[in-house]
Design an enzyme around this catalytic site. Structure first.
Site, mmCIF file in Angstrom:
data_model
loop_
_atom_site.group_PDB
_atom_site.id
_atom_site.type_symbol
_atom_site.label_atom_id
_atom_site.label_comp_id
_atom_site.label_asym_id
_atom_site.label_seq_id
_atom_site.Cartn_x
_atom_site.Cartn_y
_atom_site.Cartn_z
ATOM 1 N N ASP A 13 0.815 -1.223 0.000
ATOM 2 C CA ASP A 13 0.000 0.000 0.000
ATOM 3 C C ASP A 13 0.846 1.269 0.000
ATOM 4 O OD1 ASP A 13 -2.222 -1.722 0.267
ATOM 5 O OD2 ASP A 13 -1.913 -1.790 2.427
ATOM 6 N N LYS A 16 1.951 2.203 -5.071
ATOM 7 C CA LYS A 16 2.591 1.703 -6.299
ATOM 8 C C LYS A 16 1.697 1.937 -7.513
ATOM 9 C CE LYS A 16 3.013 -2.439 -4.515
ATOM 10 N NZ LYS A 16 2.685 -2.175 -3.106
ATOM 11 N N GLY A 40 -4.529 -4.635 -4.669
ATOM 12 C CA GLY A 40 -5.633 -3.901 -5.277
ATOM 13 C C GLY A 40 -5.324 -2.432 -5.322
ATOM 14 N N HIS A 41 -5.704 -1.799 -6.414
ATOM 15 C CA HIS A 41 -5.638 -0.345 -6.412
ATOM 16 C C HIS A 41 -6.744 0.249 -7.269
ATOM 17 C CE1 HIS A 41 -2.627 -1.529 -9.480
ATOM 18 N NE2 HIS A 41 -3.288 -0.660 -10.192
ATOM 19 N N GLN A 225 2.193 -5.990 -3.120
ATOM 20 C CA GLN A 225 2.559 -6.019 -1.696
ATOM 21 C C GLN A 225 3.881 -5.259 -1.469
ATOM 22 O OE1 GLN A 225 1.571 -9.447 -2.979
ATOM 23 N NE2 GLN A 225 -0.458 -8.670 -2.581
HETATM 24 P P1 IMP Z 1 -2.466 -12.790 2.339
HETATM 25 O O1 IMP Z 1 -1.551 -12.264 1.285
HETATM 26 O O2 IMP Z 1 -3.921 -12.615 1.999
HETATM 27 O O3 IMP Z 1 -2.149 -14.219 2.717
HETATM 28 O O4 IMP Z 1 -2.253 -11.929 3.671
HETATM 29 C C1 IMP Z 1 -1.056 -11.988 4.424
HETATM 30 C C2 IMP Z 1 -0.684 -10.625 4.978
HETATM 31 O O5 IMP Z 1 -0.303 -9.765 3.914
HETATM 32 C C3 IMP Z 1 -1.822 -9.906 5.703
HETATM 33 O O6 IMP Z 1 -1.274 -9.143 6.753
HETATM 34 C C4 IMP Z 1 -2.380 -8.983 4.639
HETATM 35 O O7 IMP Z 1 -3.050 -7.863 5.206
HETATM 36 C C5 IMP Z 1 -1.113 -8.583 3.929
HETATM 37 N N1 IMP Z 1 -1.330 -8.184 2.534
HETATM 38 C C6 IMP Z 1 -1.571 -8.985 1.482
HETATM 39 N N2 IMP Z 1 -1.701 -8.271 0.351
HETATM 40 C C7 IMP Z 1 -1.518 -6.990 0.693
HETATM 41 C C8 IMP Z 1 -1.492 -5.763 -0.060
HETATM 42 O O8 IMP Z 1 -1.653 -5.715 -1.287
HETATM 43 N N3 IMP Z 1 -1.256 -4.639 0.670
HETATM 44 C C9 IMP Z 1 -1.034 -4.664 2.005
HETATM 45 N N4 IMP Z 1 -1.042 -5.775 2.740
HETATM 46 C C10 IMP Z 1 -1.277 -6.930 2.087
#
Ligand code: IMP
Length: 430
Positions: A13, A16, A40-41, A225
């Site tokens: 977040d 990007k 997501g954006h 991420q």
């Molecule tokens: P997962 O990727 O859904 O397995 O989540 C694992 C961790 O990564 C959690 O803390 C999510 O909130 C974080 N996370 C996953 N994708 C994003 C993103 O695009 N932005 C911020 N945090 C993310």
């Protein structure tokens, strides 16, 4: 020719999406290489709002090719929904505009069910995943039982793999996690019908990128991420299940390291994180609330409120090393306007030991106290700044201090959400 890779330097977040959108103007192809629809954006173009989780936002430019690399985990339902939403907005996406790697692994309904049931079972130690089935899908990939896009092209293979997998997952879901079993019939029907619609987009992405490179085209690699959510290098186990670091672009898109000429690290002017896990500079006071509100810090995938804190340069400096950053794009600098004093974390104190890197041990990370430098803030709105000299001297000093501590130049500064609200000191593509 200069191919550029965009990575997040914090916990995702970082903004990007906006920087990728900006750089896409100079690219011929845009490729994603890891993660899935946990990312997501939101973009507003011509008064219309678009939300992307899987397809690179470059799809809104008519002359750009977008690719989803083998390292991405793809929920076919989400991909089809994104295509449908684009169609409704007047953007017709043909296979000439979008490619899906035949080697990309597919997120199945049992991955989502496992993600949710496991998180529920973890109680207070839950990771706070997005619940999209990302982790369980990558697990199957490593366990060599995953279902790949190429399987959508062979209905008999697809049927066999889904049946075998579902038997095992249902056993685990019901016996271990106390969740409901999933039915085979409707799942098969859905995936066979989605296969027909996605089939034309499935190609060898690595080969396309190779040919494009040889033809002198410019490639933009779009990371999702952030570095500190990296499965290996992040705050494990509070991480995602892929590798958002720059090196993963090679394996996740199918290119060699020589194909990446500049790595641009995106740094939000403060720090945020969603979900659980250590966060040394977190602010739980009114300053944190103010940053959260002014920065509209809600997750674009889950809508969760993001935790906010001061800029942690320990985290960013680790990212310089882990990604080989060539320059930095500092985003959301305008959100800090109006704060009297700003704090920059330049080290950690772990039970009396001063360290300059993020410790691996979760216990040490949880005990780490930030060592701050204080700097004066600025009052004047900065959204109109188009070059560094337009910024108040305090804002310039803040950016200079980031450059000094990280030893990496700042090439881009974002001073507002609009495409034009940006200072481009140097364009990595030029
Ligand atoms: P997962 O990727 O859904 O397995 O989540 C694992 C961790 O990564 C959690 O803390 C999510 O909130 C974080 N996370 C996953 N994708 C994003 C993103 O695009 N932005 C911020 N945090 C993310």
């Amino acid at each position: 020719m200069s191919n550029t890779l965009v990575v997040g330097t914090q916990w995702g977040d970082e903004g990007k999406g906006k920087v990728v959108d900006l750089l896409t103007a100079d690219a011929d192809l845009v490729v994603r290489f890891q993660g899935g629809n946990n990312a997501g954006h939101t973009l507003v173009v011509g008064g219309k709002q678009f939300i992307f989780h899987l397809i690179p936002s470059g799809i809104l430019y008519e002359d750009k090719k977008c690719l989803i690399g083998n390292g991405v985990v793809v929920d076919p339902e989400v991909l089809l929904r994104e295509l449908e939403n684009l169609r409704k907005s007047g953007v017709v996406v043909t296979p000439e505009r979008l490619s899906l790697s035949e080697k990309a692994h597919l997120i199945m309904p049992y991955h989502r069910a496992l993600d949710l049931a496991r998180e529920a079972a973890k109680g207070t130690r839950k990771i706070g995943t997005t619940g999209r089935g990302i982790g369980p899908c990558y697990e199957d990939k490593a366990a060599r039982v995953g279902i790949r896009a190429v399987d959508l092209l062979e209905p008999d293979t697809l049927e066999e793999k889904i049946s075998v997998n579902l038997e095992e997952k249902n056993f685990y879901l019901t016996r271990r996690l106390g969740a409901d079993p999933l039915e085979l019939g409707p799942m098969l029907e859905d995936y066979l019908s989605m296969a027909e619609r996605l089939g034309p987009f499935i190609t060898d992405v690595s080969m396309e990128l190779y040919d494009a490179g040889r033809a002198g085209k410019r490639i933009l690699f779009e990371g999702a991420q952030g570095t500190h959510l990296d499965l290996d290098h992040g705050t494990y186990p509070y991480v995602t299940s892929s590798n958002p670091v720059a090196g993963a672009a090679c394996a996740g898109a199918g290119v060699g390291p020589g194909q990446i000429h500049h790595v641009l690290g995106i740094v939000k002017a403060y720090t945020t994180r969603v979900g659980g896990g250590p966060f040394a500079t977190e602010l739980t006071d009114e300053i944190g609330d103010r940053i959260q509100e002014k920065g509209r810090e809600f997750g674009s995938t889950t809508g969760r409120r993001r935790r906010c804190g001061w800029l942690d340069l320990v985290v960013v400096r680790d990212s310089v090393r882990l990604n080989g950053l060539g320059s930095l794009a500092v985003t959301k600098l305008d959100v800090l306007t109006g704060l009297e004093t700003l704090k920059l974390c330049v080290g950690y104190d772990v039970k009396g030991d001063r360290i300059a890197y993020r410790p691996t041990s979760l216990k040490k990370m949880e005990a780490a106290m930030p060592v701050y430098e204080e700097m004066p803030g600025w009052d004047r709105e900065i959204a109109g700044a188009r070059k560094m000299d337009d910024l108040p001297s305090e804002a310039r000093r803040y950016l200079e201090r980031i450059e000094e501590v990280t030893d990496v130049p700042v090439s881009i500064v974002s001073v507002g959400p609009g495409r034009e609200e940006t200072i481009v000191a140097s364009n990595p593509f030029h």
